[in-house]
Design a protein around this motif. Structure first.
Motif, PDB file in Angstrom:
ATOM      1  N   TRP A  96       0.833  -1.199   0.000  1.00  0.00           N
ATOM      2  CA  TRP A  96       0.000   0.000   0.000  1.00  0.00           C
ATOM      3  C   TRP A  96       0.870   1.252   0.000  1.00  0.00           C
ATOM      4  O   TRP A  96       0.628   2.188  -0.769  1.00  0.00           O
ATOM      5  CB  TRP A  96      -0.944   0.019   1.210  1.00  0.00           C
ATOM      6  N   ILE A  97       1.881   1.259   0.862  1.00  0.00           N
ATOM      7  CA  ILE A  97       2.727   2.456   0.962  1.00  0.00           C
ATOM      8  C   ILE A  97       3.456   2.728  -0.347  1.00  0.00           C
ATOM      9  O   ILE A  97       3.541   3.875  -0.791  1.00  0.00           O
ATOM     10  CB  ILE A  97       3.731   2.329   2.135  1.00  0.00           C
ATOM     11  N   THR A  98       3.976   1.682  -0.982  1.00  0.00           N
ATOM     12  CA  THR A  98       4.788   1.903  -2.192  1.00  0.00           C
ATOM     13  C   THR A  98       3.958   2.086  -3.453  1.00  0.00           C
ATOM     14  O   THR A  98       4.516   2.413  -4.503  1.00  0.00           O
ATOM     15  CB  THR A  98       5.794   0.748  -2.383  1.00  0.00           C
ATOM     16  N   THR A  99       2.656   1.900  -3.370  1.00  0.00           N
ATOM     17  CA  THR A  99       1.797   2.152  -4.534  1.00  0.00           C
ATOM     18  C   THR A  99       0.887   3.342  -4.245  1.00  0.00           C
ATOM     19  O   THR A  99       1.129   4.444  -4.726  1.00  0.00           O
ATOM     20  CB  THR A  99       0.972   0.895  -4.900  1.00  0.00           C
ATOM     21  N   THR A 100      -0.108   3.145  -3.422  1.00  0.00           N
ATOM     22  CA  THR A 100      -1.077   4.195  -3.114  1.00  0.00           C
ATOM     23  C   THR A 100      -0.440   5.342  -2.340  1.00  0.00           C
ATOM     24  O   THR A 100      -0.709   6.510  -2.603  1.00  0.00           O
ATOM     25  CB  THR A 100      -2.264   3.607  -2.324  1.00  0.00           C
ATOM     26  N   GLY A 101       0.412   5.011  -1.396  1.00  0.00           N
ATOM     27  CA  GLY A 101       1.040   6.041  -0.577  1.00  0.00           C
ATOM     28  C   GLY A 101       2.277   6.657  -1.205  1.00  0.00           C
ATOM     29  O   GLY A 101       2.880   7.554  -0.630  1.00  0.00           O
ATOM     30  N   VAL A 102       2.684   6.171  -2.337  1.00  0.00           N
ATOM     31  CA  VAL A 102       3.836   6.631  -3.133  1.00  0.00           C
ATOM     32  C   VAL A 102       5.163   6.158  -2.533  1.00  0.00           C
ATOM     33  O   VAL A 102       5.934   5.493  -3.192  1.00  0.00           O
ATOM     34  CB  VAL A 102       3.861   8.156  -3.351  1.00  0.00           C
ATOM     35  N   ARG A 103       5.433   6.513  -1.282  1.00  0.00           N
ATOM     36  CA  ARG A 103       6.688   6.091  -0.650  1.00  0.00           C
ATOM     37  C   ARG A 103       6.529   6.171   0.870  1.00  0.00           C
ATOM     38  O   ARG A 103       5.582   6.763   1.374  1.00  0.00           O
ATOM     39  CB  ARG A 103       7.854   6.979  -1.088  1.00  0.00           C
ATOM     40  N   TYR A 104       7.487   5.597   1.565  1.00  0.00           N
ATOM     41  CA  TYR A 104       7.500   5.681   3.021  1.00  0.00           C
ATOM     42  C   TYR A 104       7.880   7.094   3.459  1.00  0.00           C
ATOM     43  O   TYR A 104       8.743   7.730   2.853  1.00  0.00           O
ATOM     44  CB  TYR A 104       8.555   4.723   3.604  1.00  0.00           C
ATOM     45  N   PHE A 105       7.247   7.575   4.532  1.00  0.00           N
ATOM     46  CA  PHE A 105       7.781   8.750   5.226  1.00  0.00           C
ATOM     47  C   PHE A 105       9.083   8.292   5.869  1.00  0.00           C
ATOM     48  O   PHE A 105       9.283   7.093   6.093  1.00  0.00           O
ATOM     49  CB  PHE A 105       6.827   9.221   6.327  1.00  0.00           C
ATOM     50  N   ASN A 106       9.967   9.222   6.221  1.00  0.00           N
ATOM     51  CA  ASN A 106      11.195   8.769   6.864  1.00  0.00           C
ATOM     52  C   ASN A 106      10.891   8.241   8.269  1.00  0.00           C
ATOM     53  O   ASN A 106       9.803   8.449   8.809  1.00  0.00           O
ATOM     54  CB  ASN A 106      12.283   9.857   6.862  1.00  0.00           C
ATOM     55  N   GLU A 107      11.851   7.550   8.835  1.00  0.00           N
ATOM     56  CA  GLU A 107      11.645   6.870  10.114  1.00  0.00           C
ATOM     57  C   GLU A 107      11.262   7.835  11.236  1.00  0.00           C
ATOM     58  O   GLU A 107      10.387   7.519  12.054  1.00  0.00           O
ATOM     59  CB  GLU A 107      12.910   6.085  10.505  1.00  0.00           C
ATOM     60  N   LEU A 108      11.880   9.005  11.270  1.00  0.00           N
ATOM     61  CA  LEU A 108      11.545   9.969  12.328  1.00  0.00           C
ATOM     62  C   LEU A 108      10.124  10.497  12.176  1.00  0.00           C
ATOM     63  O   LEU A 108       9.421  10.685  13.168  1.00  0.00           O
ATOM     64  CB  LEU A 108      12.551  11.123  12.342  1.00  0.00           C
ATOM     65  N   THR A 109       9.706  10.723  10.951  1.00  0.00           N
ATOM     66  CA  THR A 109       8.323  11.150  10.720  1.00  0.00           C
ATOM     67  C   THR A 109       7.362  10.055  11.181  1.00  0.00           C
ATOM     68  O   THR A 109       6.372  10.332  11.873  1.00  0.00           O
ATOM     69  CB  THR A 109       8.094  11.483   9.237  1.00  0.00           C
ATOM     70  N   ASN A 110       7.662   8.806  10.814  1.00  0.00           N
ATOM     71  CA  ASN A 110       6.784   7.710  11.237  1.00  0.00           C
ATOM     72  C   ASN A 110       6.785   7.527  12.748  1.00  0.00           C
ATOM     73  O   ASN A 110       5.750   7.195  13.338  1.00  0.00           O
ATOM     74  CB  ASN A 110       7.148   6.408  10.523  1.00  0.00           C
ATOM     75  N   LEU A 111       7.911   7.769  13.406  1.00  0.00           N
ATOM     76  CA  LEU A 111       7.934   7.703  14.864  1.00  0.00           C
ATOM     77  C   LEU A 111       7.014   8.769  15.453  1.00  0.00           C
ATOM     78  O   LEU A 111       6.243   8.498  16.380  1.00  0.00           O
ATOM     79  CB  LEU A 111       9.356   7.875  15.394  1.00  0.00           C
ATOM     80  N   GLY A 112       7.074   9.976  14.901  1.00  0.00           N
ATOM     81  CA  GLY A 112       6.182  11.033  15.356  1.00  0.00           C
ATOM     82  C   GLY A 112       4.719  10.683  15.133  1.00  0.00           C
ATOM     83  O   GLY A 112       3.866  10.912  15.999  1.00  0.00           O
ATOM     84  N   ILE A 113       4.415  10.100  13.976  1.00  0.00           N
ATOM     85  CA  ILE A 113       3.040   9.678  13.677  1.00  0.00           C
ATOM     86  C   ILE A 113       2.607   8.597  14.663  1.00  0.00           C
ATOM     87  O   ILE A 113       1.475   8.610  15.167  1.00  0.00           O
ATOM     88  CB  ILE A 113       2.921   9.197  12.217  1.00  0.00           C
ATOM     89  N   LEU A 114       3.506   7.664  14.972  1.00  0.00           N
ATOM     90  CA  LEU A 114       3.191   6.605  15.939  1.00  0.00           C
ATOM     91  C   LEU A 114       2.838   7.211  17.290  1.00  0.00           C
ATOM     92  O   LEU A 114       1.852   6.809  17.921  1.00  0.00           O
ATOM     93  CB  LEU A 114       4.370   5.638  16.068  1.00  0.00           C
ATOM     94  N   MET A 115       3.604   8.192  17.726  1.00  0.00           N
ATOM     95  CA  MET A 115       3.320   8.844  19.010  1.00  0.00           C
ATOM     96  C   MET A 115       1.963   9.554  18.973  1.00  0.00           C
ATOM     97  O   MET A 115       1.210   9.520  19.948  1.00  0.00           O
ATOM     98  CB  MET A 115       4.426   9.839  19.369  1.00  0.00           C
ATOM     99  N   GLU A 116       1.654  10.186  17.853  1.00  0.00           N
ATOM    100  CA  GLU A 116       0.342  10.828  17.711  1.00  0.00           C
ATOM    101  C   GLU A 116      -0.776   9.805  17.841  1.00  0.00           C
ATOM    102  O   GLU A 116      -1.786  10.042  18.519  1.00  0.00           O
ATOM    103  CB  GLU A 116       0.230  11.515  16.353  1.00  0.00           C
ATOM    104  N   GLU A 117      -0.601   8.662  17.162  1.00  0.00           N
ATOM    105  CA  GLU A 117      -1.636   7.630  17.194  1.00  0.00           C
ATOM    106  C   GLU A 117      -1.804   7.045  18.594  1.00  0.00           C
ATOM    107  O   GLU A 117      -2.923   6.775  19.038  1.00  0.00           O
ATOM    108  CB  GLU A 117      -1.326   6.527  16.184  1.00  0.00           C
ATOM    109  N   VAL A 118      -0.704   6.861  19.310  1.00  0.00           N
ATOM    110  CA  VAL A 118      -0.788   6.368  20.687  1.00  0.00           C
ATOM    111  C   VAL A 118      -1.532   7.386  21.549  1.00  0.00           C
ATOM    112  O   VAL A 118      -2.353   7.026  22.392  1.00  0.00           O
ATOM    113  CB  VAL A 118       0.617   6.052  21.258  1.00  0.00           C
ATOM    114  N   GLY A 119      -1.265   8.657  21.314  1.00  0.00           N
ATOM    115  CA  GLY A 119      -1.976   9.704  22.037  1.00  0.00           C
ATOM    116  C   GLY A 119      -3.474   9.674  21.765  1.00  0.00           C
ATOM    117  O   GLY A 119      -4.285   9.867  22.677  1.00  0.00           O
ATOM    118  N   GLU A 120      -3.844   9.421  20.519  1.00  0.00           N
ATOM    119  CA  GLU A 120      -5.266   9.341  20.178  1.00  0.00           C
ATOM    120  C   GLU A 120      -5.925   8.151  20.875  1.00  0.00           C
ATOM    121  O   GLU A 120      -7.044   8.266  21.387  1.00  0.00           O
ATOM    122  CB  GLU A 120      -5.453   9.255  18.665  1.00  0.00           C
TER     123      GLU A 120
END
Length: 109
Positions: A13-37
């Motif tokens: 999904w990421i490499t087709t629909t999502g185009v590419r991965y966000f970098n690891e630090l961005t994904n870590l930040g997103i993970l923290m946001e999701e845990v907060g939610e």
């Protein structure tokens, strides 16, 4: 769904629909946001806080799935086989904690 299949599906999904991965630090930040939610919904569901209008449409299962998604993406980026990692984690816990919780007086009925 097996964890290996999950890792493949997220990668596809990421490499087709999502185009590419966000970098690891961005994904870590997103993970923290999701845990907060998730925390926010659990606090309002099981704790003393009341729901805000903006929280009423959210649900625990969806928030947990968001966390699993981002964690899986990070595992892919860091070359972690989640199935092997979980098998190792169970072995570690079994060796370390085989009697620990049974002997914990705080957990006894």
């Amino acid at each position: 769904m097996e964890l290996k299949e999950l890792q493949v599906k997220v990668d596809t999904w990421i490499t087709t629909t999502g185009v590419r991965y966000f970098n690891e630090l961005t994904n870590l930040g997103i993970l923290m946001e999701e845990v907060g939610e998730l925390s926010r919904i659990i606090v309002r569901t099981y704790g003393e806080q009341s729901f805000k209008d903006s929280d009423k449409e959210k649900n625990i299962a969806d928030e947990m799935a968001d966390i699993l998604w981002v964690l899986t993406a990070l595992a892919n980026q860091c070359n972690v086989d989640l199935e092997k990692a979980m098998e190792h984690n169970f072995e570690k816990k079994q060796a370390r904690d085989a009697k620990r919780h049974l002997e914990n007086k705080k957990l006894q009925p």
